[in-house]
Design a protein around this motif. Sequence first.
Motif, PDB file in Angstrom:
ATOM      1  N   SER A  41       0.848  -1.186   0.000  1.00  0.00           N
ATOM      2  CA  SER A  41       0.000   0.000   0.000  1.00  0.00           C
ATOM      3  C   SER A  41       0.884   1.237   0.000  1.00  0.00           C
ATOM      4  O   SER A  41       1.754   1.376   0.861  1.00  0.00           O
ATOM      5  CB  SER A  41      -0.907  -0.004   1.240  1.00  0.00           C
ATOM      6  N   PHE A  48      -6.117  -1.667  -6.904  1.00  0.00           N
ATOM      7  CA  PHE A  48      -6.929  -1.619  -5.691  1.00  0.00           C
ATOM      8  C   PHE A  48      -6.976  -3.008  -5.051  1.00  0.00           C
ATOM      9  O   PHE A  48      -7.424  -3.960  -5.680  1.00  0.00           O
ATOM     10  CB  PHE A  48      -8.342  -1.144  -6.009  1.00  0.00           C
ATOM     11  N   SER A  49      -6.505  -3.092  -3.825  1.00  0.00           N
ATOM     12  CA  SER A  49      -6.543  -4.367  -3.112  1.00  0.00           C
ATOM     13  C   SER A  49      -7.681  -4.346  -2.094  1.00  0.00           C
ATOM     14  O   SER A  49      -8.187  -3.287  -1.724  1.00  0.00           O
ATOM     15  CB  SER A  49      -5.213  -4.619  -2.402  1.00  0.00           C
ATOM     16  N   GLY A  50      -8.081  -5.518  -1.652  1.00  0.00           N
ATOM     17  CA  GLY A  50      -9.165  -5.601  -0.689  1.00  0.00           C
ATOM     18  C   GLY A  50      -9.441  -7.041  -0.304  1.00  0.00           C
ATOM     19  O   GLY A  50      -8.649  -7.941  -0.574  1.00  0.00           O
ATOM     20  N   TRP A  51     -10.594  -7.241   0.327  1.00  0.00           N
ATOM     21  CA  TRP A  51     -10.992  -8.565   0.801  1.00  0.00           C
ATOM     22  C   TRP A  51     -12.400  -8.880   0.308  1.00  0.00           C
ATOM     23  O   TRP A  51     -13.292  -8.059   0.401  1.00  0.00           O
ATOM     24  CB  TRP A  51     -10.945  -8.618   2.329  1.00  0.00           C
ATOM     25  N   TYR A  52     -12.553 -10.091  -0.199  1.00  0.00           N
ATOM     26  CA  TYR A  52     -13.838 -10.555  -0.722  1.00  0.00           C
ATOM     27  C   TYR A  52     -14.343 -11.692   0.160  1.00  0.00           C
ATOM     28  O   TYR A  52     -13.605 -12.643   0.435  1.00  0.00           O
ATOM     29  CB  TYR A  52     -13.660 -11.034  -2.164  1.00  0.00           C
ATOM     30  N   GLY A  62      -8.256 -12.413  -0.041  1.00  0.00           N
ATOM     31  CA  GLY A  62      -7.698 -11.170  -0.543  1.00  0.00           C
ATOM     32  C   GLY A  62      -7.572 -11.101  -2.048  1.00  0.00           C
ATOM     33  O   GLY A  62      -7.490 -12.117  -2.741  1.00  0.00           O
ATOM     34  N   GLU A  64      -5.667  -8.257  -5.180  1.00  0.00           N
ATOM     35  CA  GLU A  64      -4.788  -7.104  -5.384  1.00  0.00           C
ATOM     36  C   GLU A  64      -5.218  -6.200  -6.530  1.00  0.00           C
ATOM     37  O   GLU A  64      -4.575  -5.188  -6.787  1.00  0.00           O
ATOM     38  CB  GLU A  64      -3.358  -7.562  -5.632  1.00  0.00           C
TER      39      GLU A  64
END
Length: 201
Positions: A41, A48-52, A62, A64
């Motif tokens: 980050s 855009f990274s995140g959690w599904y 996760g 990316e």
Amino acid sequence: MKAEDFWLEYTDARGEVHGGPVEVMWPTRFEAAGQVRAFPSYRGQRNFSGWYWAATCSELVGYESWVELGHLMRLDAEPDVLAVASQPFRLSWRCGGRGRRIKHTPDYFVRRRDGTAVVLDVRPDKRIEPEDAVKFAATAAACTRVGWGYERVGVLDPVSVANLRWLSGYRHPRVPGTGRRRSAGGIQRATGAAGGSSGGR
């Protein structure tokens, strides 16, 4: 490359690091392991990274990039997928005899209901540099040695991704009366009608 050229490292659920030759480590349940590395980050970051939340394994997984998220939703919708893990392990191998070691961390480890496994790298065709192609080829060779499948995938059809995103919301436990069995068929029909495509990050 010889079998001993490939070395695998992973982090277990307690955060402890383990390593060994691929042909020794392959029975590990990588679908239950921790991420071997954190997502970067920084200011000006383009992806855009995140959690599904994956209904398949009832866990956060996760991603990316939006391209990775699309494939994560696709895997979560496939009835024969039992679990998906992000950044499951780090693979390394010798380059030029006993020279430096090249390292690569695949994007996903997929466990299917029949017990088989597939390792996934997500990267758009236009973003594959020669060095990336070498890493993908070596990873495929390592997977072949232990009976895993390997896929390098690219950008999904945007209509399929839109359908997956919409339908995946109905599989979350916050929505009453929904679940994997009820929604998987609908997701398959919707994405199948939209048409699939291959493609990555």
